[in-house]
Write a protein that holds these residues in place. Sequence first.
Motif, PDB file in Angstrom:
ATOM      1  N   ALA A 118       0.818  -1.219   0.000  1.00 30.78           N
ATOM      2  CA  ALA A 118       0.000   0.000   0.000  1.00 30.78           C
ATOM      3  C   ALA A 118       0.849   1.265   0.000  1.00 30.78           C
ATOM      4  O   ALA A 118       0.328   2.361  -0.222  1.00 30.78           O
ATOM      5  N   GLN A 119       2.145   1.114   0.261  1.00 31.46           N
ATOM      6  CA  GLN A 119       3.039   2.275   0.274  1.00 31.46           C
ATOM      7  C   GLN A 119       3.383   2.698  -1.153  1.00 31.46           C
ATOM      8  O   GLN A 119       3.314   1.902  -2.085  1.00 31.46           O
ATOM      9  N   GLY A 120       3.768   3.934  -1.308  1.00 32.05           N
ATOM     10  CA  GLY A 120       4.101   4.464  -2.632  1.00 32.05           C
ATOM     11  C   GLY A 120       5.507   4.116  -3.053  1.00 32.05           C
ATOM     12  O   GLY A 120       6.340   5.012  -3.249  1.00 32.05           O
ATOM     13  N   ILE A 121       5.804   2.851  -3.209  1.00 32.38           N
ATOM     14  CA  ILE A 121       7.133   2.398  -3.604  1.00 32.38           C
ATOM     15  C   ILE A 121       7.203   2.257  -5.118  1.00 32.38           C
ATOM     16  O   ILE A 121       6.191   2.070  -5.788  1.00 32.38           O
ATOM     17  N   ARG A 122       8.396   2.321  -5.672  1.00 35.66           N
ATOM     18  CA  ARG A 122       8.587   2.180  -7.112  1.00 35.66           C
ATOM     19  C   ARG A 122       8.387   0.714  -7.509  1.00 35.66           C
ATOM     20  O   ARG A 122       8.861  -0.200  -6.837  1.00 35.66           O
ATOM     21  N   GLY A 123       7.699   0.503  -8.603  1.00 38.75           N
ATOM     22  CA  GLY A 123       7.418  -0.853  -9.069  1.00 38.75           C
ATOM     23  C   GLY A 123       6.335  -1.547  -8.270  1.00 38.75           C
ATOM     24  O   GLY A 123       6.276  -2.778  -8.239  1.00 38.75           O
ATOM     25  N   ARG A 124       5.466  -0.759  -7.627  1.00 38.79           N
ATOM     26  CA  ARG A 124       4.429  -1.344  -6.776  1.00 38.79           C
ATOM     27  C   ARG A 124       3.486  -2.236  -7.585  1.00 38.79           C
ATOM     28  O   ARG A 124       3.074  -3.299  -7.112  1.00 38.79           O
ATOM     29  N   ALA A 125       3.155  -1.834  -8.796  1.00 32.46           N
ATOM     30  CA  ALA A 125       2.246  -2.634  -9.622  1.00 32.46           C
ATOM     31  C   ALA A 125       2.852  -3.997  -9.963  1.00 32.46           C
ATOM     32  O   ALA A 125       2.141  -5.006 -10.001  1.00 32.46           O
ATOM     33  N   ILE A 126       4.159  -4.021 -10.197  1.00 32.30           N
ATOM     34  CA  ILE A 126       4.822  -5.301 -10.508  1.00 32.30           C
ATOM     35  C   ILE A 126       4.783  -6.234  -9.302  1.00 32.30           C
ATOM     36  O   ILE A 126       4.480  -7.426  -9.428  1.00 32.30           O
ATOM     37  N   PHE A 127       5.084  -5.693  -8.133  1.00 29.09           N
ATOM     38  CA  PHE A 127       5.065  -6.517  -6.925  1.00 29.09           C
ATOM     39  C   PHE A 127       3.652  -7.028  -6.631  1.00 29.09           C
ATOM     40  O   PHE A 127       3.478  -8.156  -6.163  1.00 29.09           O
ATOM     41  N   ARG A 128       2.655  -6.197  -6.892  1.00 29.58           N
ATOM     42  CA  ARG A 128       1.278  -6.636  -6.666  1.00 29.58           C
ATOM     43  C   ARG A 128       0.901  -7.779  -7.603  1.00 29.58           C
ATOM     44  O   ARG A 128       0.091  -8.636  -7.238  1.00 29.58           O
ATOM     45  N   GLY A 129       1.468  -7.778  -8.797  1.00 26.00           N
ATOM     46  CA  GLY A 129       1.200  -8.874  -9.717  1.00 26.00           C
ATOM     47  C   GLY A 129       1.955 -10.143  -9.366  1.00 26.00           C
ATOM     48  O   GLY A 129       1.424 -11.249  -9.500  1.00 26.00           O
ATOM     49  N   ILE A 130       3.180  -9.977  -8.879  1.00 22.59           N
ATOM     50  CA  ILE A 130       4.002 -11.148  -8.558  1.00 22.59           C
ATOM     51  C   ILE A 130       3.485 -11.879  -7.326  1.00 22.59           C
ATOM     52  O   ILE A 130       3.533 -13.113  -7.258  1.00 22.59           O
ATOM     53  N   ILE A 131       2.977 -11.131  -6.362  1.00 23.11           N
ATOM     54  CA  ILE A 131       2.633 -11.749  -5.076  1.00 23.11           C
ATOM     55  C   ILE A 131       1.462 -12.718  -5.184  1.00 23.11           C
ATOM     56  O   ILE A 131       1.264 -13.578  -4.320  1.00 23.11           O
ATOM     57  N   ILE A 132       0.679 -12.608  -6.262  1.00 19.49           N
ATOM     58  CA  ILE A 132      -0.468 -13.498  -6.417  1.00 19.49           C
ATOM     59  C   ILE A 132      -0.074 -14.860  -6.970  1.00 19.49           C
ATOM     60  O   ILE A 132      -0.878 -15.802  -6.960  1.00 19.49           O
ATOM     61  N   ILE A 133       1.164 -15.004  -7.418  1.00 21.27           N
ATOM     62  CA  ILE A 133       1.581 -16.250  -8.071  1.00 21.27           C
ATOM     63  C   ILE A 133       1.406 -17.481  -7.184  1.00 21.27           C
ATOM     64  O   ILE A 133       0.880 -18.507  -7.640  1.00 21.27           O
ATOM     65  N   PRO A 134       1.826 -17.468  -5.911  1.00 25.17           N
ATOM     66  CA  PRO A 134       1.623 -18.679  -5.096  1.00 25.17           C
ATOM     67  C   PRO A 134       0.165 -19.109  -4.994  1.00 25.17           C
ATOM     68  O   PRO A 134      -0.119 -20.308  -4.915  1.00 25.17           O
ATOM     69  N   TRP A 135      -0.761 -18.149  -5.014  1.00 23.26           N
ATOM     70  CA  TRP A 135      -2.174 -18.492  -4.864  1.00 23.26           C
ATOM     71  C   TRP A 135      -2.731 -19.166  -6.115  1.00 23.26           C
ATOM     72  O   TRP A 135      -3.594 -20.053  -6.028  1.00 23.26           O
ATOM     73  N   VAL A 136      -2.250 -18.761  -7.302  1.00 22.86           N
ATOM     74  CA  VAL A 136      -2.792 -19.317  -8.542  1.00 22.86           C
ATOM     75  C   VAL A 136      -2.113 -20.620  -8.944  1.00 22.86           C
ATOM     76  O   VAL A 136      -2.601 -21.316  -9.833  1.00 22.86           O
ATOM     77  N   VAL A 137      -1.000 -20.947  -8.304  1.00 17.72           N
ATOM     78  CA  VAL A 137      -0.342 -22.219  -8.611  1.00 17.72           C
ATOM     79  C   VAL A 137      -1.218 -23.371  -8.106  1.00 17.72           C
ATOM     80  O   VAL A 137      -1.665 -23.350  -6.955  1.00 17.72           O
ATOM     81  N   PRO A 138      -1.487 -24.388  -8.908  1.00 18.14           N
ATOM     82  CA  PRO A 138      -2.299 -25.523  -8.443  1.00 18.14           C
ATOM     83  C   PRO A 138      -1.682 -26.190  -7.220  1.00 18.14           C
ATOM     84  O   PRO A 138      -0.452 -26.221  -7.054  1.00 18.14           O
ATOM     85  N   VAL A 139      -2.537 -26.723  -6.373  1.00 16.81           N
ATOM     86  CA  VAL A 139      -2.081 -27.320  -5.118  1.00 16.81           C
ATOM     87  C   VAL A 139      -1.119 -28.481  -5.370  1.00 16.81           C
ATOM     88  O   VAL A 139      -0.090 -28.609  -4.697  1.00 16.81           O
TER      89      VAL A 139
END
Length: 317
Positions: free
Chosen positions: A115-136
């Motif tokens: 939620a902080q105004g860091i550089r590349g925030r949109a990229i990090f928001r996209g990367i962090i969802i990867i573990p959730w979408v990986v099949p169990v």
Amino acid sequence: MRASIGKDAQVQPFSRKEGPNRETKAKRIAYLFVLPSLLFFLVIVAYPLASVIWDSFHDKNLLNTGDGRFVGLANYVEVIRSEYFLQAALNTGIWTILSVAGEYVLGIIAALALAQGIRGRAIFRGIIIIPWVVPVVVAGLTWTWMLTPDYGVLNSWLVKLGLLDEPFYFLGEPDTALLSIIIVNIWRSFPFYTITFLAALQSIPRDIYEAAALDGLGPIGRFFKITLPQLKGVSIVLVMIHIIWTSINFDFIWVMTEGGPVHSSETLPIMIYRFAMQELNIGLASALASLLLAFMIIGFMMYYLYLNRKSDHRGGM
């Protein structure tokens, strides 16, 4: 002429057969739209649930298809007296509590960071969802290979860093198997918390934080006084949903350890699977599934009553 018209009007009054009004028609249409969902619920949820409860009171075994007599509570007694029932129940509690707590804490920390105004925030928001979408299954097998002592990359790193003297079989030791799966489950599930909390954080007005900062409230104080209360509703929903999901989770544990070694990571869903698919005893499996459902209903009813009592107490004050 006028008298004649009036007389005819009295003798032959205008009549019309009244049909259903607009509100009644709207209700009928609404019922027609709801009917498919109701049928889906009855076929997919209600009927299987009723069948499980029915089978739990009968001696139903796939190896003896001709025997299905009523046995009352005998299946429940046998399940409770089972050698590994208490261990599985304890493992289920540990698995659920530690997983949900870890997901919540890690999820809210990640949400605050993103939620902080860091550089590349949109990229990090996209990367962090990867573990959730990986099949169990993919996630479970990958972590199993990483934790393998012979060729696992995680063991290799720990040895090179000097944290381990030699490779350790995390999933093969009774003391570490369940904890290892819990850590992997937290890694996979916390992004769901992160995305939800991130959306909730963006709805909090910035004016509240600015006013609190002017009053001398520090970051920690603002977190506990403003952020957490604002996230209370979302937190309750998330925790309740994940308690259900985690307590009945089967695939993750089965893929990584199959409940072993020596039943050290076996939970109640794994035990249900063993009764049904290995011992082919549908009666015992149904009894244990009914017990698990009853435990969850009782737990949520107690929590619901606690919330009602708490709200009544506040209203009385």
